[in-house]
Design a protein around this motif. Structure first.
Motif, mmCIF file in Angstrom:
data_model
loop_
_atom_site.group_PDB
_atom_site.id
_atom_site.type_symbol
_atom_site.label_atom_id
_atom_site.label_comp_id
_atom_site.label_asym_id
_atom_site.label_seq_id
_atom_site.Cartn_x
_atom_site.Cartn_y
_atom_site.Cartn_z
ATOM 1 N N ASP A 41 0.843 -1.200 0.000
ATOM 2 C CA ASP A 41 0.000 0.000 0.000
ATOM 3 C C ASP A 41 0.882 1.255 0.000
ATOM 4 O OD1 ASP A 41 0.914 0.186 2.646
ATOM 5 O OD2 ASP A 41 -1.081 0.037 3.553
ATOM 6 N N SER A 42 0.253 2.411 -0.038
ATOM 7 C CA SER A 42 0.996 3.669 -0.161
ATOM 8 C C SER A 42 1.962 3.874 1.003
ATOM 9 C CB SER A 42 0.025 4.848 -0.210
ATOM 10 O OG SER A 42 -0.923 4.650 -1.219
ATOM 11 N N LEU A 43 1.548 3.489 2.209
ATOM 12 C CA LEU A 43 2.411 3.686 3.378
ATOM 13 C C LEU A 43 3.634 2.779 3.296
ATOM 14 C CD1 LEU A 43 2.893 5.105 6.071
ATOM 15 C CD2 LEU A 43 1.572 3.287 7.187
ATOM 16 N N TYR A 113 -3.914 13.903 2.346
ATOM 17 C CA TYR A 113 -3.794 12.506 1.903
ATOM 18 C C TYR A 113 -2.622 12.415 0.936
ATOM 19 C CZ TYR A 113 -5.783 7.994 0.255
ATOM 20 O OH TYR A 113 -6.020 6.684 -0.060
ATOM 21 N N GLU A 201 -11.670 5.075 0.536
ATOM 22 C CA GLU A 201 -11.969 6.009 -0.558
ATOM 23 C C GLU A 201 -13.361 5.769 -1.133
ATOM 24 O OE1 GLU A 201 -8.956 6.091 -3.618
ATOM 25 O OE2 GLU A 201 -7.351 6.396 -2.172
ATOM 26 N N SER A 215 -6.825 0.028 4.351
ATOM 27 C CA SER A 215 -5.944 0.270 3.200
ATOM 28 C C SER A 215 -5.817 -1.040 2.423
ATOM 29 C CB SER A 215 -4.560 0.701 3.687
ATOM 30 O OG SER A 215 -3.823 -0.423 4.152
HETATM 31 P P1 13P Z 1 -3.528 2.371 -0.308
HETATM 32 O O1 13P Z 1 -2.820 1.306 -1.094
HETATM 33 O O2 13P Z 1 -2.590 3.162 0.521
HETATM 34 O O3 13P Z 1 -4.651 1.774 0.460
HETATM 35 O O4 13P Z 1 -4.122 3.412 -1.337
HETATM 36 C C1 13P Z 1 -4.999 3.052 -2.314
HETATM 37 C C2 13P Z 1 -5.058 4.040 -3.401
HETATM 38 O O5 13P Z 1 -6.106 4.465 -3.795
HETATM 39 C C3 13P Z 1 -3.815 4.472 -4.016
HETATM 40 O O6 13P Z 1 -4.028 5.422 -4.977
#
Ligand code: 13P
Length: 304
Positions: A41-43, A113, A201, A215
């Motif tokens: 994931d992004s983190l 975000y 989201e 996430s």
């Molecule tokens: P994560 O992978 O951090 O949950 O984010 C999802 C996302 O929409 C990335 O653009």
């Protein structure tokens, strides 16, 4: 097929030759995830980018992710194989529009975000991802006003979860926004024993129908560790690849066929190979912007 396998083998060879690491988001194509050193994931991607010893980071993801990697690792070459891979959510806010919002709420803390440009991060006090947004909000003294940008759905979820009043921005992710409560109800009718796991989201009406909100890495960990064996998944289709790999005996159903992010699919294995061969396209961030954005990112990473 055989042709794809050959390109994948070549990518793995080039990766060693160039002392490169490939970081892939969970929404990437399966063959791109397969050549990656880290998929997450992004983190997790930001943390890995901050800590790698490689000289070159190939970012299989979208523009803001590669930009964050460059900010966290300014001395490394950061490649985005498809330079047009953007994020419509990140594009809903500019540094100028954020400055205007800040002027309307002097003294407010700006939480942004990670799906945002370097310029917008530079105007923010602290960054968050979907994995740590609740913790980030909880780190802010209760008397402080908070502007939360740019995802209004994540903002709504975090506001409800923390009981804090947030000043929201009107951005959302087109892909998650396509998922409707009717899609969830239909999936539940088809799979009555499945738990519903969605990304924050998603619209509030969808989040309200979920058993868990996480996430992308959070969704995978939940499926792997939960005793249940059937799950309806409300996030981008690319996540199904790691779900199948990490939980092969569990049944995961994508909540809707509409859950495809066109930007995430722009990065192909051919483009990853070309990026490694040419060391282009490189991501650069203006040093002044990068310095300010780094502060906001580091405040997030310090929270854990
Ligand atoms: P994560 O992978 O951090 O949950 O984010 C999802 C996302 O929409 C990335 O653009």
């Amino acid at each position: 097929d055989e042709k794809t396998q050959k390109i994948m083998d070549e990518v793995v060879r080039l990766k060693k030759e160039k002392n490169a690491i490939i970081l892939a988001h969970l929404y990437q194509r399966p063959e791109v995830q397969e050549v990656a050193d880290y998929v997450g994931d992004s983190l997790g991607l930001a943390r890995t980018a901050a800590n790698t010893d490689a000289e070159v980071i190939v970012f299989a993801g979208v523009h803001f992710m590669a930009e964050s990697a460059k900010i966290l690792s300014p001395d490394k070459i950061v490649l985005l194989p498809e330079i047009e891979a953007g994020c419509p959510l990140a594009d809903t806010i500019t540094a100028e529009s954020l400055r205007k919002k800040k002027a309307e709420h002097p003294g407010a803390i700006v939480v942004t975000y990670v799906n945002s440009s370097a310029e917008v991060k530079a105007e923010s006090d602290i960054i968050c991802t979907s994995a740590n947004a609740v913790k980030v909000i909880e780190s802010i003294p209760p008397e402080r006003e908070i502007i939360f940008t740019p995802d209004r759905n994540l903002g709504d979820y975090v506001a409800k979860k923390t009981g804090r009043k947030l000043i929201l921005w009107d951005g959302y992710c087109n892909t998650h926004q396509r998922l409707t409560p009717d899609d969830i109800r239909q999936a539940k009718a088809e799979h009555p024993n499945a738990k519903v796991l969605v990304h924050p989201e998603c619209r509030p009406e969808v989040v309200a129908l979920a058993d868990g909100v996480f996430s992308t890495t959070g969704i995978i960990n939940y499926v792997v560790n939960d005793p249940g064996d059937e799950f309806i998944i409300g996030t981008e289709a690319g996540i199904m690849h790691q779900l199948t790999k990490k939980a092969p005996h569990k049944k995961c159903y994508l909540a809707s066929k509409k859950l495809i992010c066109p930007n995430m699919k722009l990065t192909t294995i051919e483009k990853v190979k070309l990026a490694l061969e040419t060391l282009e396209p490189q991501i650069e961030v203006d040093p002044e912007i990068a310095k300010k954005a780094l502060q906001a990112l580091e405040r997030m990473l310090a929270i854990g």
